[in-house]
Scaffold this motif. Sequence first.
Motif, PDB file in Angstrom:
ATOM      1  N   LEU A 295      -7.704  34.288   5.887  1.00  0.00           N
ATOM      2  CA  LEU A 295      -5.723  34.353   5.822  1.00  0.00           C
ATOM      3  C   LEU A 295      -4.480  33.641   5.079  1.00  0.00           C
ATOM      4  CD1 LEU A 295      -6.063  35.223   8.988  1.00  0.00           C
ATOM      5  CD2 LEU A 295      -6.012  36.697   8.089  1.00  0.00           C
ATOM      6  N   TRP A 296      -5.035  32.635   4.364  1.00  0.00           N
ATOM      7  CA  TRP A 296      -4.682  31.722   3.859  1.00  0.00           C
ATOM      8  C   TRP A 296      -3.824  32.210   3.129  1.00  0.00           C
ATOM      9  CZ3 TRP A 296      -4.684  27.442   6.238  1.00  0.00           C
ATOM     10  CH2 TRP A 296      -5.407  27.235   6.717  1.00  0.00           C
TER      11      TRP A 296
ATOM     12  N   ASP B 172       1.457  33.860   3.989  1.00  0.00           N
ATOM     13  CA  ASP B 172       2.438  33.384   4.129  1.00  0.00           C
ATOM     14  C   ASP B 172       3.627  33.974   4.813  1.00  0.00           C
ATOM     15  OD1 ASP B 172       3.786  34.467   1.821  1.00  0.00           O
ATOM     16  OD2 ASP B 172       3.112  32.213   0.714  1.00  0.00           O
TER      17      ASP B 172
ATOM     18  N   LEU C  65       4.646  37.566   5.123  1.00  0.00           N
ATOM     19  CA  LEU C  65       4.814  38.693   6.887  1.00  0.00           C
ATOM     20  C   LEU C  65       6.282  39.413   6.520  1.00  0.00           C
ATOM     21  CD1 LEU C  65       3.091  35.790   8.767  1.00  0.00           C
ATOM     22  CD2 LEU C  65       1.996  37.349   8.394  1.00  0.00           C
TER      23      LEU C  65
ATOM     24  N   ARG D 194       0.401  38.222  12.399  1.00  0.00           N
ATOM     25  CA  ARG D 194       1.157  37.732  12.960  1.00  0.00           C
ATOM     26  C   ARG D 194       0.881  36.755  14.148  1.00  0.00           C
ATOM     27  NH1 ARG D 194       6.361  39.834  14.940  1.00  0.00           N
ATOM     28  NH2 ARG D 194       7.379  38.198  14.397  1.00  0.00           N
TER      29      ARG D 194
ATOM     30  N   HIS E 199      -2.763  35.375  14.317  1.00  0.00           N
ATOM     31  CA  HIS E 199      -2.771  34.180  13.029  1.00  0.00           C
ATOM     32  C   HIS E 199      -2.130  32.986  12.539  1.00  0.00           C
ATOM     33  CE1 HIS E 199      -6.902  35.273  14.302  1.00  0.00           C
ATOM     34  NE2 HIS E 199      -7.216  36.318  14.502  1.00  0.00           N
ATOM     35  N   ARG E 200      -0.726  33.739  12.089  1.00  0.00           N
ATOM     36  CA  ARG E 200      -0.287  32.918  11.610  1.00  0.00           C
ATOM     37  C   ARG E 200       0.608  32.330  12.205  1.00  0.00           C
ATOM     38  NH1 ARG E 200      -1.875  31.707   6.539  1.00  0.00           N
ATOM     39  NH2 ARG E 200      -3.264  31.407   7.950  1.00  0.00           N
TER      40      ARG E 200
ATOM     41  N   ASP F 256      -0.826  29.377  13.055  1.00  0.00           N
ATOM     42  CA  ASP F 256      -1.920  28.867  12.561  1.00  0.00           C
ATOM     43  C   ASP F 256      -1.205  27.097  11.415  1.00  0.00           C
ATOM     44  OD1 ASP F 256      -4.624  29.128  11.917  1.00  0.00           O
ATOM     45  OD2 ASP F 256      -3.946  30.805  10.594  1.00  0.00           O
TER      46      ASP F 256
ATOM     47  N   ILE G  62       2.120  28.686  10.812  1.00  0.00           N
ATOM     48  CA  ILE G  62       2.509  28.935   9.022  1.00  0.00           C
ATOM     49  C   ILE G  62       3.646  29.278   9.913  1.00  0.00           C
ATOM     50  CG2 ILE G  62       3.091  31.144   7.522  1.00  0.00           C
ATOM     51  CD1 ILE G  62      -0.005  28.639   6.363  1.00  0.00           C
TER      52      ILE G  62
ATOM     53  N   ARG H   4       2.783  22.982  11.561  1.00  0.00           N
ATOM     54  CA  ARG H   4       1.614  22.683   9.978  1.00  0.00           C
ATOM     55  C   ARG H   4       1.265  21.534  10.070  1.00  0.00           C
ATOM     56  NH1 ARG H   4       4.902  25.295   4.689  1.00  0.00           N
ATOM     57  NH2 ARG H   4       5.087  27.589   5.380  1.00  0.00           N
TER      58      ARG H   4
END
Length: 269
Positions: A2-3, A6, A10, A45, A47-48, A51, A53, A178
């Motif tokens: 998923l990197w 960003d 999204l 969303r 997941h990010r 993470d 992000i 982050r």
Amino acid sequence: DLWGFDGKVLAEAAKCFGLALEAVRTEPEFHRRVRIEELAFRYLRFHRYLDGILGGDGKEIFASGGEAAAECEAFLRDAVALGIDPEWRMTPKLSLRELLELRKFECLPPSGTPPEECEGLERKDWVDVQESLMTIHGGKDEHASLVRDEPASNGQAVRVKPGSPIWVVQAKPPLRKRTRKLDCYLVVRVDGPAPEGEAFRCGIYDGRNNRSVTEKSVSFTELAGTGYRTIHLGEHTLGPEHSFWLAPKGNATAATAIQVDRIFMIGRP
């Protein structure tokens, strides 16, 4: 992987889905189909956000953990309303309902009584990882199980049986930012007879770069006594690609077990 998704990607996806939904506003079937496709974006969303992000505007994707948890609940309601079976297997072990419940816990990690090392700190300055954010590997109840434990910080712990070389307990810290410099601790206790020698190995692993950040051997002697002991894993710069692990390699009788209360991290400037 998923990197590549960003905040800017999204934001663009959200704009596209908004335009698509408006375009089919008067067409019920097409509107339903677009909403089903949108579910994949909404799940991404989560997941990010977990993470760490940031959104396209440089702010958090969700304003708070409570807002993110509420979106988990709304996601499941909308999925069911769109005809998706909540018991559908999203992974080999988890249904859609179970997975969304896990994501909600990750958005709002429970916090027990603050550890002594965190007294006087604001809640945003330390990270708590309780049993709901720990993953048991190698067969639940075979090597480890969730148990009620009154001395634990929130009344629950992971009970681990010695004698396994695998990483029985693993956990990803729910970092809202982050990369952060964090001072890391593991809180454990030994129950039953404590023989000599190694009780377990533990450490931090970088899954993105496939390397160990730190690894530590803990002896039964270090855990001797009746209460929980705090194991210091050092100060490290951690991000969403890092995870904690514990392998109960030591040999002991069936009467001996290791109780894992929590992992906690203190943010450093």
